[in-house]
Enzyme design. Structure first.
Site, PDB file in Angstrom:
ATOM      1  N   HIS A  98       0.818  -1.219   0.000  1.00  0.00           N
ATOM      2  CA  HIS A  98       0.000   0.000   0.000  1.00  0.00           C
ATOM      3  C   HIS A  98       0.852   1.271   0.000  1.00  0.00           C
ATOM      4  O   HIS A  98       0.314   2.366  -0.149  1.00  0.00           O
ATOM      5  CB  HIS A  98      -0.898  -0.013   1.241  1.00  0.00           C
ATOM      6  CG  HIS A  98      -2.289   0.500   1.004  1.00  0.00           C
ATOM      7  ND1 HIS A  98      -2.882   0.557  -0.250  1.00  0.00           N
ATOM      8  CD2 HIS A  98      -3.235   0.971   1.875  1.00  0.00           C
ATOM      9  CE1 HIS A  98      -4.098   1.041  -0.136  1.00  0.00           C
ATOM     10  NE2 HIS A  98      -4.344   1.300   1.129  1.00  0.00           N
ATOM     11  N   ASN A 191      -9.296   4.009  -1.331  1.00  0.00           N
ATOM     12  CA  ASN A 191      -9.713   4.988  -0.327  1.00  0.00           C
ATOM     13  C   ASN A 191      -8.886   6.268  -0.348  1.00  0.00           C
ATOM     14  O   ASN A 191      -9.403   7.354  -0.109  1.00  0.00           O
ATOM     15  CB  ASN A 191      -9.661   4.352   1.065  1.00  0.00           C
ATOM     16  CG  ASN A 191     -10.733   3.291   1.255  1.00  0.00           C
ATOM     17  OD1 ASN A 191     -11.924   3.564   1.133  1.00  0.00           O
ATOM     18  ND2 ASN A 191     -10.311   2.070   1.518  1.00  0.00           N
TER      19      ASN A 191
END
Length: 275
Positions: A98, A191
């Site tokens: 990530h 997100n």
């Protein structure tokens, strides 16, 4: 893109940007206290700073040719770029899937000799250039789901047009180490991207550099996969992609979305295919 520039030849935009920076708060005060669960997914908080430049507004800092009557007094001024890598702050997340957006920013900064030692608007920032074009490299220091809280205010403060905000982030729909440059796109259920779009008044018309990390194997939990570090083979692929990404970013900043970017995307799409 042309507009009158009144800066003398001895003045550079990075210097001007530095002189405009407000007093810097301490990192701890700027970031606040957030939960570790915000590293992957969490609803966006209310009370965001609105992006003052609407989708249809053109750049306020632009390219200018020197005036003919006294060329020594004037200098070409280029539209700045803001290059933002998405990730989570802290050693705990270093090297995870990530956080490849952060890794790309680190690689660009190292290649261009940019020092990132300033906290502004909840982000770690550095100012430098690619060729003659000034760039602002940014690593938001709130968790992933709140990335827009840094991007929106910085874009408004430095008056960077949407078309010159390059967002760099991980993409599960691409194979590991495969890159893709796009002039605009949706959020793809990411997100961090959702947060950035939300803090740019819902505008999606800004460039993206997606870094493929592949999909979770089998029934592995997505959050666990995103916060997991790469295998040895995957790490080699990512390291190679970071170098290729820097060259692509240079091409984009200097020439825009020209045929070289189209060729880059095509090479990336098939680079893991054996003939």
């Amino acid at each position: 893109m042309a507009a009158v520039s009144l800066f003398s030849s001895a003045t550079s935009l990075p210097t001007i940007w530095s002189s405009l920076s407000p007093p810097l708060p301490r990192a701890q005060e700027a970031l606040g206290t957030l939960s570790m669960f915000d590293a992957v997914s969490y609803p966006r908080r209310p009370g965001r700073t609105r992006f003052r430049t609407k989708c249809s507004v053109s750049a306020s800092v632009s390219v200018q040719a020197p005036l003919p009557e006294n060329e020594d007094r004037f200098k070409v001024e280029y539209t700045p770029w803001m290059i933002v890598g998405l990730g989570n702050p802290g050693n705990k997340y270093h090297g995870t899937r990530h956080n490849v957006g952060f890794e790309m920013i680190d690689t660009i900064s190292k290649t261009q000799g940019i020092v990132m030692n300033t906290i502004q608007s909840k982000a770690l920032v550095g100012i430098g250039s690619i060729g003659e074009v000034p760039i602002l490299v940014v690593k938001p220091q709130a968790y992933m789901s709140y990335s827009g809280e840094a991007v929106g205010p910085l874009a408004a403060y430095y008056q960077v047009p949407l078309r010159h905000i390059l967002l760099v982030y991980d993409e599960m729909s691409l194979p590991n180490g495969v890159l893709r440059l796009q002039p605009k796109a949706g959020h793809g259920y990411h997100n961090g991207v959702k947060s950035v779009v939300g803090h740019l008044d819902g505008c999606r018309d800004f460039p993206r550099l997606c870094i493929g990390i592949g999909n979770p194997p089998g029934t592995m939990d997505m959050k666990a996969y995103l916060l997991q570090k790469f295998s040895t083979v995957e790490r080699h692929q990512i390291d190679a992609a970071l170098g290729q990404g820097v060259e692509a970013v240079k091409t984009l900043v200097l020439n825009g979305f020209d045929p070289n970017i189209t060729s880059f995307n095509l090479r990336q799409k098939y680079k893991h295919h054996k003939v």
